[in-house]
Design an enzyme around this catalytic site. Structure first.
Site, PDB file in Angstrom:
ATOM      1  N   LYS A 130      -4.049  -8.907  -3.232  1.00 20.84           N
ATOM      2  CA  LYS A 130      -4.359  -8.029  -2.101  1.00 20.84           C
ATOM      3  C   LYS A 130      -5.440  -7.076  -2.589  1.00 20.84           C
ATOM      4  O   LYS A 130      -5.548  -6.803  -3.778  1.00 20.84           O
ATOM      5  CB  LYS A 130      -3.124  -7.205  -1.714  1.00 20.84           C
ATOM      6  CG  LYS A 130      -1.972  -8.005  -1.144  1.00 20.84           C
ATOM      7  CD  LYS A 130      -2.024  -7.988   0.374  1.00 20.84           C
ATOM      8  CE  LYS A 130      -0.761  -8.574   0.995  1.00 20.84           C
ATOM      9  NZ  LYS A 130       0.352  -7.665   0.941  1.00 20.84           N
ATOM     10  N   HIS A 177      -4.677   3.083  -2.537  1.00 20.39           N
ATOM     11  CA  HIS A 177      -4.046   3.040  -3.858  1.00 20.39           C
ATOM     12  C   HIS A 177      -4.523   4.142  -4.776  1.00 20.39           C
ATOM     13  O   HIS A 177      -3.981   4.337  -5.851  1.00 20.39           O
ATOM     14  CB  HIS A 177      -4.341   1.710  -4.551  1.00 20.39           C
ATOM     15  CG  HIS A 177      -3.636   0.558  -3.931  1.00 20.39           C
ATOM     16  ND1 HIS A 177      -4.291  -0.489  -3.356  1.00 20.39           N
ATOM     17  CD2 HIS A 177      -2.318   0.306  -3.766  1.00 20.39           C
ATOM     18  CE1 HIS A 177      -3.417  -1.347  -2.880  1.00 20.39           C
ATOM     19  NE2 HIS A 177      -2.209  -0.889  -3.115  1.00 20.39           N
ATOM     20  N   HIS A 191      -7.265  -1.006  -2.583  1.00 19.43           N
ATOM     21  CA  HIS A 191      -8.032  -0.248  -1.594  1.00 19.43           C
ATOM     22  C   HIS A 191      -7.868   1.261  -1.748  1.00 19.43           C
ATOM     23  O   HIS A 191      -7.132   1.735  -2.623  1.00 19.43           O
ATOM     24  CB  HIS A 191      -7.670  -0.698  -0.179  1.00 19.43           C
ATOM     25  CG  HIS A 191      -6.222  -0.547   0.159  1.00 19.43           C
ATOM     26  ND1 HIS A 191      -5.630   0.662   0.374  1.00 19.43           N
ATOM     27  CD2 HIS A 191      -5.251  -1.481   0.302  1.00 19.43           C
ATOM     28  CE1 HIS A 191      -4.353   0.480   0.645  1.00 19.43           C
ATOM     29  NE2 HIS A 191      -4.095  -0.798   0.596  1.00 19.43           N
TER      30      HIS A 191
HETATM   31  N1  ARG Z   1       3.526  -2.455  -5.059  1.00 19.04           N
HETATM   32  C1  ARG Z   1       4.034  -1.423  -4.213  1.00 19.04           C
HETATM   33  C2  ARG Z   1       3.046  -1.143  -3.070  1.00 19.04           C
HETATM   34  O1  ARG Z   1       1.862  -1.395  -3.200  1.00 19.04           O
HETATM   35  C3  ARG Z   1       4.295  -0.135  -4.928  1.00 19.04           C
HETATM   36  C4  ARG Z   1       5.309  -0.240  -6.053  1.00 19.04           C
HETATM   37  C5  ARG Z   1       5.946   1.058  -6.330  1.00 19.04           C
HETATM   38  N2  ARG Z   1       6.885   1.037  -7.413  1.00 19.04           N
HETATM   39  C6  ARG Z   1       8.139   0.643  -7.357  1.00 19.04           C
HETATM   40  N3  ARG Z   1       8.859   0.696  -8.451  1.00 19.04           N
HETATM   41  N4  ARG Z   1       8.686   0.254  -6.239  1.00 19.04           N
HETATM   42  O2  ARG Z   1       3.487  -0.638  -2.053  1.00 19.04           O
END
Ligand code: ARG
Length: 575
Positions: free
Chosen positions: A127, A133, A130
């Site tokens: 993905k 983030h 962007h």
């Molecule tokens: N990958 C997730 C996102 O982009 C965020 C992960 C956050 N960390 C976790 N331990 N859940 O929304």
């Protein structure tokens, strides 16, 4: 350097007061009005133990401590003893400390080497990386640096979103419409294109969704063909993410993402079952959280596959066992508040006491202003603002601004990177993290506002003053032996007070997981330095006075560079 509250507590202490020195210290306040002194000690609490009017106690203390060389004046006003620090003494203490500790000024060891994990950035592979983030990435990096600065042993984890049903979709889409060359050429944009197409076609043909689900189940079962494609997507994505991390000068100790926990979940699911916490619901397994006012946490789907929360539970248990952390900090958007509440509750119900040391540090949304050349984003629709593009734009715009200015002797290519990217980072860290904010180029790149470029410019200005001094003078500045009585003006004193507070501000920012506390303080220092610079002539004839003033410029420059460093921003010498 001596702590001034300690010095005052020590001066006030007397057996007859019935309070220990540390109890006295706790009571000392910093008056909001400077006319009431630098520190004030309220005597209300003593009235009871001493059976005397607080005003009288205050006047007795004031009388007893005046004459101490640390204070220019001690005054009693009503029930307060007000202390005015001797400015020359203060300047001497603070500036010598900064100039002898250098890079280390602002650091402390209250963490005592205890283990802290900071988890941040964590984008989803395949993905786009962007603009949304940027917050976790930059706030997380600053929190890591703050915890490191106060003496914790910090491990940085990038919890990559490299697992989940979307990979079923991605694999199906790639098999149907993908080409190897196209993918190699521009991986994430290409994967995004396939993913977008998947959603468009699935509207007309819902069987695609079923196919994707089956494919994910195969992936989770470790079937070679699916795993191979998934690995390829992961590697290509990471290479793109790393390009952005390099630009930001950010790195991680571990990229153990969601997939890392895929074989660590069964044990945990069995334990939940044994504890009687798992309930079957339409083929899925859930933990009921109604009692706690939350929707249920779904642990496995009806097809047996795991969920985001399941992987987070396994991750927490793994980290506790593997790192035995004192604190595990999750820098993740406030949109995921419910997820983290449910997750903590499940850990608590399972009986893990240490769940209290797992801390979700949420932050608000970034949106883009209408008039700007970047638009709102949606991964599904394929309209995305790539973080890399934002950073490149920041660098280009900065280079343009610099070319218009008088920037002789400045390496614009190099410095525009430090300033452009620093500007974006600084903006991210300027406001209370929980607030939503609107990204706007005008605000980010304003060289005169409360911005990164303004602070960096102040650093370059201090560096330029120091370049105008001779080497011999700089050595003399470092050696000491001049009179700090030259630094007693209001503007010098205000600046020195802000510099003095840096170590405690760093601790407070770490404690509250709030880099903006340091950012705000840094803006105060920069403004205060500029006021000093405008109010006073620094390179004066009188050598003693010149050395003292240069010592303050050197200390200011050191402190600004150190604070920028803690925020993850470079401090160019010229710009
Ligand atoms: N990958 C997730 C996102 O982009 C965020 C992960 C956050 N960390 C976790 N331990 N859940 O929304």
């Amino acid at each position: 350097m001596k702590d001034f509250k300690d010095i005052i507590a020590n001066a006030i202490y007397d057996e007859a007061l019935g309070l220990s020195e540390s109890e006295i210290r706790e009571l000392i306040e910093i008056p909001s009005d400077e006319k009431m002194g630098d520190y004030a000690f309220p005597c209300f609490r003593l009235a009871k133990t001493m059976r005397k009017a607080p005003q009288m106690i205050a006047s007795e203390i004031a009388e007893r401590v005046s004459g101490n060389e640390v204070f220019a004046k001690v005054e009693n006003v009503n029930a307060y003893v007000n202390f005015f620090i001797d400015r020359a003494f203060f300047a001497d203490q603070v500036i010598k400390e900064v100039n002898s500790r250098g890079d280390a000024y602002g650091r402390s060891d209250i963490g005592e080497g205890r283990k802290v994990i900071v988890e941040y950035s964590s984008p989803n592979i395949a993905k786009p990386f962007h603009i949304g983030h940027i917050r976790s990435t930059v706030i997380g990096n600053a929190i890591y640096k703050l915890y490191d600065a106060v003496g914790f042993d910090v491990t940085r984890i990038n919890h990559l979103g490299d697992y989940g049903t979307q990979f079923g979709k991605m694999i199906v889409a790639y098999r149907k419409w993908g080409s190897e060359e196209e993918l190699a050429h521009d991986p994430i944009k290409t994967l995004l294109k396939y993913y977008t197409r998947f959603h468009q076609e699935a509207k007309a043909d819902p069987s695609l969704e079923d196919e994707a689900r089956e494919t994910f189940v195969k992936l989770e079962a470790g079937e070679a063909a699916e795993v191979e494609l998934w690995k390829k997507f992961r590697e290509l994505s990471l290479a793109e993410f790393n390009r952005v991390y390099d630009m930001l000068d950010i790195s991680f100790d571990s990229y153990a993402g969601e997939s890392f926990y895929s074989d660590k979940m069964p044990r945990f699911i069995d334990e939940l079952k044994e504890k009687g916490l798992l309930i079957k619901s339409e083929g899925a397994q859930i933990v009921d959280l109604e009692e706690y006012g939350m929707s249920p946490a779904m642990i496995t789907k009806s097809d047996g596959s795991s969920l985001y929360v399941t992987r987070d539970i396994a991750a927490a248990v793994y980290r506790k066992e593997h790192y035995d952390f004192y604190k595990c900090i999750y820098v993740v958007a406030s949109q995921q508040n419910l997820h983290f509440k449910q997750w903590k509750k499940v850990l608590e119900l399972r009986g893990y006491e240490w769940q209290k040391d797992c801390i979700h540090v949420p932050f608000g949304l970034v949106s883009l202003s209408d008039g700007d050349d970047i638009k709102m984003m949606s991964t599904r629709e394929g309209t995305v603002v790539f973080l890399e593009d934002v950073l490149n734009t920041a660098v280009e715009k900065t280079a343009e601004i610099m070319r218009e200015k008088n920037t002789e002797g400045v390496d614009i290519d190099e410095v525009s990177k430090e300033v452009g990217i620093g500007a974006v980072i600084f903006q991210e860290l300027s406001n209370n993290r929980i607030k939503d904010y609107v990204f706007s180029w005008d605000k980010v790149l304003n060289f005169d506002g409360e911005t990164g470029p303004y602070v960096q410019y102040t650093h370059a200005r201090a560096s330029s003053v120091l370049r105008n001094a001779s080497d011999e003078e700089i050595s003399a500045v470092k050696a000491g032996g001049y009179d700090f009585g030259h630094l007693t003006s209001d503007s010098a004193y205000t600046l020195i007070k802000l510099i003095y507070r840096v170590p405690e501000v760093v601790i407070e920012a770490a404690d509250k997981y709030e880099p903006s506390i340091l950012t705000r303080h840094l803006i105060d220092i920069a403004q205060s330095f500029n006021k000093f610079y405008h109010d006073e002539h620094i390179l004066v004839e009188d050598r003693d006075e010149r050395l003292a003033k240069l010592a303050l410029v050197l200390a200011s420059r050191t402190v600004i560079a150190n604070c920028l460093g803690l925020l993850g921003i470079k401090a160019p010498e010229r710009m």
